[in-house]
Design a protein around this motif. Structure first.
Motif, PDB file in Angstrom:
ATOM      1  N   SER A   4       1.016  -1.429   0.044  1.00  0.00           N
ATOM      2  CA  SER A   4       0.193  -0.090  -0.045  1.00  0.00           C
ATOM      3  C   SER A   4       1.144   1.175  -0.230  1.00  0.00           C
ATOM      4  O   SER A   4       1.870   1.658   0.539  1.00  0.00           O
ATOM      5  CB  SER A   4      -0.458   0.108   1.362  1.00  0.00           C
ATOM      6  N   VAL A   5       0.330   2.196  -0.997  1.00  0.00           N
ATOM      7  CA  VAL A   5       1.401   3.697  -0.796  1.00  0.00           C
ATOM      8  C   VAL A   5       0.068   4.493  -0.968  1.00  0.00           C
ATOM      9  O   VAL A   5      -0.388   4.855  -1.707  1.00  0.00           O
ATOM     10  CB  VAL A   5       2.412   3.577  -2.000  1.00  0.00           C
ATOM     11  N   ILE A   6       1.022   5.580   0.180  1.00  0.00           N
ATOM     12  CA  ILE A   6      -0.054   6.348   0.077  1.00  0.00           C
ATOM     13  C   ILE A   6       0.782   7.794   0.684  1.00  0.00           C
ATOM     14  O   ILE A   6       1.824   8.322   0.715  1.00  0.00           O
ATOM     15  CB  ILE A   6      -0.357   7.100   1.681  1.00  0.00           C
ATOM     16  N   MET A   7       0.867   9.165  -0.636  1.00  0.00           N
ATOM     17  CA  MET A   7       1.615   9.804  -0.092  1.00  0.00           C
ATOM     18  C   MET A   7       0.881  12.063   0.210  1.00  0.00           C
ATOM     19  O   MET A   7      -0.456  11.689  -0.579  1.00  0.00           O
ATOM     20  CB  MET A   7       2.170  10.026  -1.508  1.00  0.00           C
ATOM     21  N   TYR A   8       1.346  11.970   1.027  1.00  0.00           N
ATOM     22  CA  TYR A   8       0.706  13.635   2.128  1.00  0.00           C
ATOM     23  C   TYR A   8       1.664  13.956   0.539  1.00  0.00           C
ATOM     24  O   TYR A   8       2.468  14.522   0.755  1.00  0.00           O
ATOM     25  CB  TYR A   8       0.995  13.620   3.131  1.00  0.00           C
ATOM     26  N   PRO A  15       6.998  16.707   0.728  1.00  0.00           N
ATOM     27  CA  PRO A  15       6.384  15.652   0.444  1.00  0.00           C
ATOM     28  C   PRO A  15       6.421  14.330   1.831  1.00  0.00           C
ATOM     29  O   PRO A  15       7.399  14.204   2.324  1.00  0.00           O
ATOM     30  CB  PRO A  15       6.686  14.899  -0.863  1.00  0.00           C
ATOM     31  N   ARG A  16       5.714  13.239   2.421  1.00  0.00           N
ATOM     32  CA  ARG A  16       5.548  12.115   2.486  1.00  0.00           C
ATOM     33  C   ARG A  16       4.943  11.301   2.182  1.00  0.00           C
ATOM     34  O   ARG A  16       3.928  11.092   1.485  1.00  0.00           O
ATOM     35  CB  ARG A  16       4.644  12.367   4.239  1.00  0.00           C
ATOM     36  N   THR A  17       5.463   9.607   2.072  1.00  0.00           N
ATOM     37  CA  THR A  17       4.671   8.360   1.575  1.00  0.00           C
ATOM     38  C   THR A  17       5.292   7.645   2.666  1.00  0.00           C
ATOM     39  O   THR A  17       6.255   7.320   2.981  1.00  0.00           O
ATOM     40  CB  THR A  17       5.794   8.660   0.756  1.00  0.00           C
ATOM     41  N   VAL A  68       5.666   1.643   6.236  1.00  0.00           N
ATOM     42  CA  VAL A  68       7.228   2.343   6.486  1.00  0.00           C
ATOM     43  C   VAL A  68       7.263   4.301   6.060  1.00  0.00           C
ATOM     44  O   VAL A  68       6.623   3.930   4.593  1.00  0.00           O
ATOM     45  CB  VAL A  68       8.322   1.943   5.952  1.00  0.00           C
ATOM     46  N   LEU A  69       7.457   5.079   6.216  1.00  0.00           N
ATOM     47  CA  LEU A  69       7.555   6.567   5.800  1.00  0.00           C
ATOM     48  C   LEU A  69       8.814   6.943   5.399  1.00  0.00           C
ATOM     49  O   LEU A  69      10.024   6.296   5.723  1.00  0.00           O
ATOM     50  CB  LEU A  69       7.292   7.178   7.369  1.00  0.00           C
ATOM     51  N   VAL A  70       9.141   7.817   3.647  1.00  0.00           N
ATOM     52  CA  VAL A  70       9.767   7.929   3.708  1.00  0.00           C
ATOM     53  C   VAL A  70       9.717   9.648   3.888  1.00  0.00           C
ATOM     54  O   VAL A  70       8.074   9.824   3.016  1.00  0.00           O
ATOM     55  CB  VAL A  70       9.505   7.611   1.903  1.00  0.00           C
ATOM     56  N   GLU A  71      10.129   9.945   3.839  1.00  0.00           N
ATOM     57  CA  GLU A  71      10.251  12.032   3.625  1.00  0.00           C
ATOM     58  C   GLU A  71      10.765  12.392   3.115  1.00  0.00           C
ATOM     59  O   GLU A  71      12.323  11.615   2.359  1.00  0.00           O
ATOM     60  CB  GLU A  71      10.789  12.735   5.288  1.00  0.00           C
ATOM     61  N   ILE A  92      12.019   4.481  -1.646  1.00  0.00           N
ATOM     62  CA  ILE A  92      10.768   3.628  -1.994  1.00  0.00           C
ATOM     63  C   ILE A  92      11.192   2.492  -3.160  1.00  0.00           C
ATOM     64  O   ILE A  92      10.273   2.254  -3.113  1.00  0.00           O
ATOM     65  CB  ILE A  92      10.472   5.368  -3.936  1.00  0.00           C
ATOM     66  N   LYS A  93      11.733   2.924  -4.436  1.00  0.00           N
ATOM     67  CA  LYS A  93      12.285   1.670  -5.600  1.00  0.00           C
ATOM     68  C   LYS A  93      12.509   0.263  -3.693  1.00  0.00           C
ATOM     69  O   LYS A  93      12.279  -0.262  -4.815  1.00  0.00           O
ATOM     70  CB  LYS A  93      13.301   1.585  -5.855  1.00  0.00           C
ATOM     71  N   GLN A  94      13.418   0.629  -3.150  1.00  0.00           N
ATOM     72  CA  GLN A  94      13.300  -0.729  -2.093  1.00  0.00           C
ATOM     73  C   GLN A  94      12.661  -1.223  -1.478  1.00  0.00           C
ATOM     74  O   GLN A  94      12.281  -2.473  -1.152  1.00  0.00           O
ATOM     75  CB  GLN A  94      14.962  -0.030  -1.351  1.00  0.00           C
TER      76      GLN A  94
END
Length: 101
Positions: free
Chosen positions: A29-33, A79-81, A86-89, A96-98
């Motif tokens: 699941s991918v959610i982008m703020y 952005p935050r994804t 797991v959070l990617v800031e 993201i690919k990893q």
């Protein structure tokens, strides 16, 4: 003649889409703020599109989403994804690919 060109263009587009590598995408699941005015958000959206990753967008300019962000992150920076929770800031294509492997 215009209709034939349109049909030919559509057929070419479909053939191009068929050439997309099967390994692209994300099973998590991918959610982008996101904020529409944010240039870094545009970069993350481009990364997700380029890698054929489906994602949900939460508009960080709305009071409801801002309340969620304040509770979860302590601020409303974008952005935050979130990928599989797991959070990617910021802009981090490698991460993201990893996370989508």
């Amino acid at each position: 003649m215009g209709r034939r060109r349109l049909i030919a263009a559509a057929a070419t587009a479909l053939l191009c889409l068929a050439a997309v590598p099967a390994e692209a995408g994300c099973s998590k699941s991918v959610i982008m703020y996101n904020a529409s005015w944010c240039p870094y958000c545009a970069q993350v959206r481009a990364i997700l599109a380029r890698n054929h990753i489906r994602y949900a967008v939460l508009d960080a300019t709305t009071p409801q989403v801002q309340a969620i962000m304040l509770k979860r992150f302590g601020d409303t920076a974008v952005p935050r994804t979130l990928i599989g929770g797991v959070l990617v800031e910021g802009v981090d294509e490698a991460r993201i690919k990893q996370l989508c492997r």
